[in-house]
Design a protein around this motif. Structure first.
Motif, PDB file in Angstrom:
ATOM      1  N   LYS A 142       2.676  -1.452   4.105  1.00  0.00           N
ATOM      2  CA  LYS A 142       2.269  -0.386   3.630  1.00  0.00           C
ATOM      3  C   LYS A 142       3.773   0.819   3.669  1.00  0.00           C
ATOM      4  O   LYS A 142       5.001   1.193   4.783  1.00  0.00           O
ATOM      5  CB  LYS A 142       1.873   0.688   4.465  1.00  0.00           C
ATOM      6  CG  LYS A 142       2.029   0.803   5.707  1.00  0.00           C
ATOM      7  CD  LYS A 142       0.562   1.468   6.565  1.00  0.00           C
ATOM      8  CE  LYS A 142       1.111   1.768   8.164  1.00  0.00           C
ATOM      9  NZ  LYS A 142       0.197   2.514   8.334  1.00  0.00           N
ATOM     10  N   HIS A 192       0.410  -0.843   0.231  1.00  0.00           N
ATOM     11  CA  HIS A 192       0.166   0.073  -0.109  1.00  0.00           C
ATOM     12  C   HIS A 192       0.760   0.918   0.123  1.00  0.00           C
ATOM     13  O   HIS A 192       1.255   1.769   0.783  1.00  0.00           O
ATOM     14  CB  HIS A 192      -1.423  -0.275   0.913  1.00  0.00           C
ATOM     15  CG  HIS A 192      -1.566   1.022   1.743  1.00  0.00           C
ATOM     16  ND1 HIS A 192      -2.306   1.750   2.491  1.00  0.00           N
ATOM     17  CD2 HIS A 192      -2.659   1.786   0.689  1.00  0.00           C
ATOM     18  CE1 HIS A 192      -3.080   2.914   2.183  1.00  0.00           C
ATOM     19  NE2 HIS A 192      -2.805   2.963   1.027  1.00  0.00           N
ATOM     20  N   VAL A 205      -2.616   0.721  -4.052  1.00  0.00           N
ATOM     21  CA  VAL A 205      -2.049  -0.652  -3.506  1.00  0.00           C
ATOM     22  C   VAL A 205      -1.961  -1.452  -4.676  1.00  0.00           C
ATOM     23  O   VAL A 205      -2.814  -2.296  -5.689  1.00  0.00           O
ATOM     24  CB  VAL A 205      -3.426  -1.568  -2.960  1.00  0.00           C
ATOM     25  CG1 VAL A 205      -3.289  -1.980  -2.057  1.00  0.00           C
ATOM     26  CG2 VAL A 205      -4.660  -0.194  -1.798  1.00  0.00           C
TER      27      VAL A 205
END
Length: 252
Positions: free
Chosen positions: A161, A131, A182
């Motif tokens: 992320k 992400h 994403v």
């Protein structure tokens, strides 16, 4: 003389002058059809012997049936034992695999600060979801909530992320322009890109299940069932996307 003759004569004739056969001692008429005591004992022994033979035969059959039953049970126990041992070994392998994954930070949603680490993850991990986010963007925080839930549930897939400002090379290389973004990888190859919420009904209130279905469809998380992609884009009965006016995606 007359007296003796009369006596002799009377002994040879019955009443009315009929002659009578002399009576001799001997067995009665019914004794011809009744076995002797010795014969009765022999017959009794034969009956008893026959009964014993039959009982012995029945016991032998019962013993044989019991032996066959025990043999079947032993075979079944052997088969079940092998099955149990196999299942135990599979369980141990699964536990060891899960332990190794947890040691490699599977099962958690990690915030990575170095883009080189992200590149290592995409090339060394079979299934991973990355992400790219900005800490000031509200929709990025919404994505975080769902990905964290999926990371705990699907530990075979690695979820991480990274802030876009910490990954200038990857942002340029992967053409990340709209957030949230994403990107999913399988064996180092990008297989799915989710940009904003447009493919999730364009609403902030999409469910974790909807995102899960998407990743099952592309194969980035394992699933035994095939998923219909039509379930990913929900439409209202009015023919428009759910909550299309709830928010907008942010350009980076």
């Amino acid at each position: 003389m007359d007296s003796a003759a009369a006596s002799t004569s009377s002994s040879g004739q019955g009443a009315g002058g009929a002659s009578t056969a002399p009576t001799t001692a001997g067995p009665s008429a019914s004794s011809a059809f009744t076995p002797s005591t010795a014969e009765s004992e022999v017959n009794s022994r034969l009956v008893v012997d026959d009964t014993i033979d039959r009982q012995d035969g029945a016991e032998d059959e019962e013993d044989l049936d019991d032996d066959e039953l025990f043999e079947e049970l032993e075979n079944d126990d052997y088969g079940m034992s092998n099955f149990r041992e196999q299942r135990i070994e599979e369980f141990k392998e699964e536990v060891a695999k899960r332990k190794l994954m947890m040691e490699n930070e599977h099962g958690i949603y990690k915030d990575v600060t170095d883009e080189k680490e992200v590149m290592d993850i995409t090339t060394k991990t079979k299934h991973c979801v990355i992400h790219f986010y900005h800490s000031d963007f509200r929709r990025c925080m919404i994505v975080d909530k769902h990905l964290e839930a999926l990371a705990k549930k699907h530990i075979k897939t690695k979820f991480v992320k990274i802030k876009v400002e910490n990954a200038p090379f990857l942002v340029e290389k992967l053409q990340v322009k709209v957030l949230p973004c994403v990107i999913s990888f399988i064996d180092g190859m990008a297989v799915d890109r989710l940009i904003g919420f447009e493919e999730l009904g364009n609403t902030d209130n999409f469910s974790t299940t909807m995102l899960e279905l998407r990743y099952k469809t592309v194969g980035v998380i394992e699933d035994d069932k095939k998923v219909d992609k039509r379930n990913l884009n929900k439409k209202s009965i009015f023919g428009r996307d759910y909550g299309s006016d709830e928010g907008t995606d942010d350009e980076y």
